[in-house]
Design a protein around this motif. Structure first.
Motif, PDB file in Angstrom:
ATOM      1  N   ASN A 259       5.607   5.035  -2.968  1.00  0.00           N
ATOM      2  CA  ASN A 259       4.463   5.995  -3.368  1.00  0.00           C
ATOM      3  C   ASN A 259       4.460   4.556  -4.797  1.00  0.00           C
ATOM      4  O   ASN A 259       5.275   3.660  -5.353  1.00  0.00           O
ATOM      5  CB  ASN A 259       4.293   6.940  -3.985  1.00  0.00           C
ATOM      6  CG  ASN A 259       5.873   7.552  -4.172  1.00  0.00           C
ATOM      7  OD1 ASN A 259       6.310   6.493  -5.517  1.00  0.00           O
ATOM      8  ND2 ASN A 259       6.945   7.962  -3.674  1.00  0.00           N
ATOM      9  N   SER A 260       3.366   4.881  -5.328  1.00  0.00           N
ATOM     10  CA  SER A 260       3.070   4.873  -7.147  1.00  0.00           C
ATOM     11  C   SER A 260       4.375   5.180  -7.496  1.00  0.00           C
ATOM     12  O   SER A 260       4.706   3.741  -8.795  1.00  0.00           O
ATOM     13  CB  SER A 260       1.829   5.289  -7.481  1.00  0.00           C
ATOM     14  OG  SER A 260       1.999   6.473  -7.555  1.00  0.00           O
TER      15      SER A 260
ATOM     16  N   GLN B  82       1.112  -0.747   0.284  1.00  0.00           N
ATOM     17  CA  GLN B  82      -0.233  -0.135   0.034  1.00  0.00           C
ATOM     18  C   GLN B  82       0.923   1.760  -0.269  1.00  0.00           C
ATOM     19  O   GLN B  82       2.144   1.662   0.408  1.00  0.00           O
ATOM     20  CB  GLN B  82      -0.893   0.405   1.424  1.00  0.00           C
ATOM     21  CG  GLN B  82      -2.108  -0.990   1.279  1.00  0.00           C
ATOM     22  CD  GLN B  82      -3.157  -1.041   2.243  1.00  0.00           C
ATOM     23  OE1 GLN B  82      -2.928   0.206   2.714  1.00  0.00           O
ATOM     24  NE2 GLN B  82      -4.403  -1.758   2.353  1.00  0.00           N
ATOM     25  N   PRO B  83       0.203   2.150  -0.077  1.00  0.00           N
ATOM     26  CA  PRO B  83       1.440   3.918  -0.387  1.00  0.00           C
ATOM     27  C   PRO B  83       1.594   4.332   1.051  1.00  0.00           C
ATOM     28  O   PRO B  83       0.945   3.843   1.641  1.00  0.00           O
ATOM     29  CB  PRO B  83       0.507   4.659  -1.445  1.00  0.00           C
ATOM     30  CG  PRO B  83      -0.634   3.656  -1.982  1.00  0.00           C
ATOM     31  CD  PRO B  83      -0.694   2.311  -1.113  1.00  0.00           C
ATOM     32  N   GLY B  84       2.599   4.015   0.943  1.00  0.00           N
ATOM     33  CA  GLY B  84       2.902   4.522   2.492  1.00  0.00           C
ATOM     34  C   GLY B  84       3.724   3.712   2.658  1.00  0.00           C
ATOM     35  O   GLY B  84       4.613   3.999   4.283  1.00  0.00           O
ATOM     36  N   GLY B  85       3.883   2.025   2.599  1.00  0.00           N
ATOM     37  CA  GLY B  85       4.074   1.340   3.806  1.00  0.00           C
ATOM     38  C   GLY B  85       5.267   0.905   2.994  1.00  0.00           C
ATOM     39  O   GLY B  85       6.540   0.992   2.464  1.00  0.00           O
TER      40      GLY B  85
ATOM     41  N   THR C 224       5.857   2.066  -8.358  1.00  0.00           N
ATOM     42  CA  THR C 224       5.895  -0.151  -9.318  1.00  0.00           C
ATOM     43  C   THR C 224       6.986   0.301 -10.262  1.00  0.00           C
ATOM     44  O   THR C 224       7.357   1.148 -11.232  1.00  0.00           O
ATOM     45  CB  THR C 224       4.664   0.588  -9.284  1.00  0.00           C
ATOM     46  OG1 THR C 224       3.816   0.833  -8.188  1.00  0.00           O
ATOM     47  CG2 THR C 224       4.218  -0.433 -10.176  1.00  0.00           C
TER      48      THR C 224
ATOM     49  N   VAL D 108       2.589  -0.810  -5.818  1.00  0.00           N
ATOM     50  CA  VAL D 108       2.432   0.074  -4.916  1.00  0.00           C
ATOM     51  C   VAL D 108       1.078   0.300  -4.940  1.00  0.00           C
ATOM     52  O   VAL D 108       0.861   1.246  -6.044  1.00  0.00           O
ATOM     53  CB  VAL D 108       3.276   0.717  -4.482  1.00  0.00           C
ATOM     54  CG1 VAL D 108       2.516   1.916  -3.479  1.00  0.00           C
ATOM     55  CG2 VAL D 108       5.178   0.303  -3.897  1.00  0.00           C
ATOM     56  N   SER D 109      -0.219  -0.043  -4.643  1.00  0.00           N
ATOM     57  CA  SER D 109      -1.514   0.364  -4.945  1.00  0.00           C
ATOM     58  C   SER D 109      -2.376   0.192  -3.832  1.00  0.00           C
ATOM     59  O   SER D 109      -1.882  -1.018  -2.715  1.00  0.00           O
ATOM     60  CB  SER D 109      -1.708  -0.862  -5.590  1.00  0.00           C
ATOM     61  OG  SER D 109      -3.200  -0.137  -6.319  1.00  0.00           O
ATOM     62  N   SER D 110      -3.671   0.788  -3.819  1.00  0.00           N
ATOM     63  CA  SER D 110      -4.265   0.579  -2.665  1.00  0.00           C
ATOM     64  C   SER D 110      -5.065  -0.440  -2.751  1.00  0.00           C
ATOM     65  O   SER D 110      -6.322  -0.465  -2.071  1.00  0.00           O
ATOM     66  CB  SER D 110      -4.986   2.288  -1.648  1.00  0.00           C
ATOM     67  OG  SER D 110      -5.458   2.884  -3.417  1.00  0.00           O
TER      68      SER D 110
ATOM     69  N   SER E   7       8.007   4.381   2.827  1.00  0.00           N
ATOM     70  CA  SER E   7       7.169   5.297   2.452  1.00  0.00           C
ATOM     71  C   SER E   7       7.566   5.361   0.855  1.00  0.00           C
ATOM     72  O   SER E   7       7.176   6.349   0.008  1.00  0.00           O
ATOM     73  CB  SER E   7       7.874   6.846   2.708  1.00  0.00           C
ATOM     74  OG  SER E   7       8.037   7.079   3.771  1.00  0.00           O
TER      75      SER E   7
END
Length: 116
Positions: A86-87, A13-16, A90, A114-116, A84
């Motif tokens: 972000n997309s 997930q973003p921020g992960g 990816t 990286v995706s929610s 941290s």
């Protein structure tokens, strides 16, 4: 014959955060440097970070402060701690080794999405 095995990656997930590992075996010469590259769809392969046998490191501007490259004491494994995310992170991540004779070796690549 040198074998390179990557592990880690997946859907985040973003921020992960995620940690990539890459282990080498079968080399007769010590590795002079190791690195992580990445390649996103439609983009050229880019250097993410590298580390030398003396543990000097270099990180791309796009990942500074978020990613950290490290290696083990035996100089046979390299890691990439990614925080941290972000997309734009990816991509397929590939590890890279080079020995003192200039022979290079690549991992098979591991997908980080990286995706929610």
């Amino acid at each position: 014959q040198v074998q390179i095995v990557e592990s880690g990656g997946g859907l985040v997930q973003p921020g992960g955060s995620v940690r990539l590992s890459c282990a080498a075996s079968g080399n007769r010469l010590p590795f002079y440097a190791m690195a992580w590259y990445r390649q996103a769809p439609g983009k050229e392969r880019e250097l993410v970070a590298n580390i030398t046998i003396t543990r000097d490191t270099n990180h791309a501007d796009s990942v500074k402060g978020r990613f950290t490259i490290s290696r083990d004491k035996a100089n046979r494994a390299v890691y990439l701690q990614m925080n941290s995310l972000n997309s734009e992170d990816t991509a397929i991540y590939l590890c890279y080794f080079i020995d003192r004779m200039g022979q290079t070796y690549w991992g098979q690549g591991t997908q980080v999405t990286v995706s929610s």
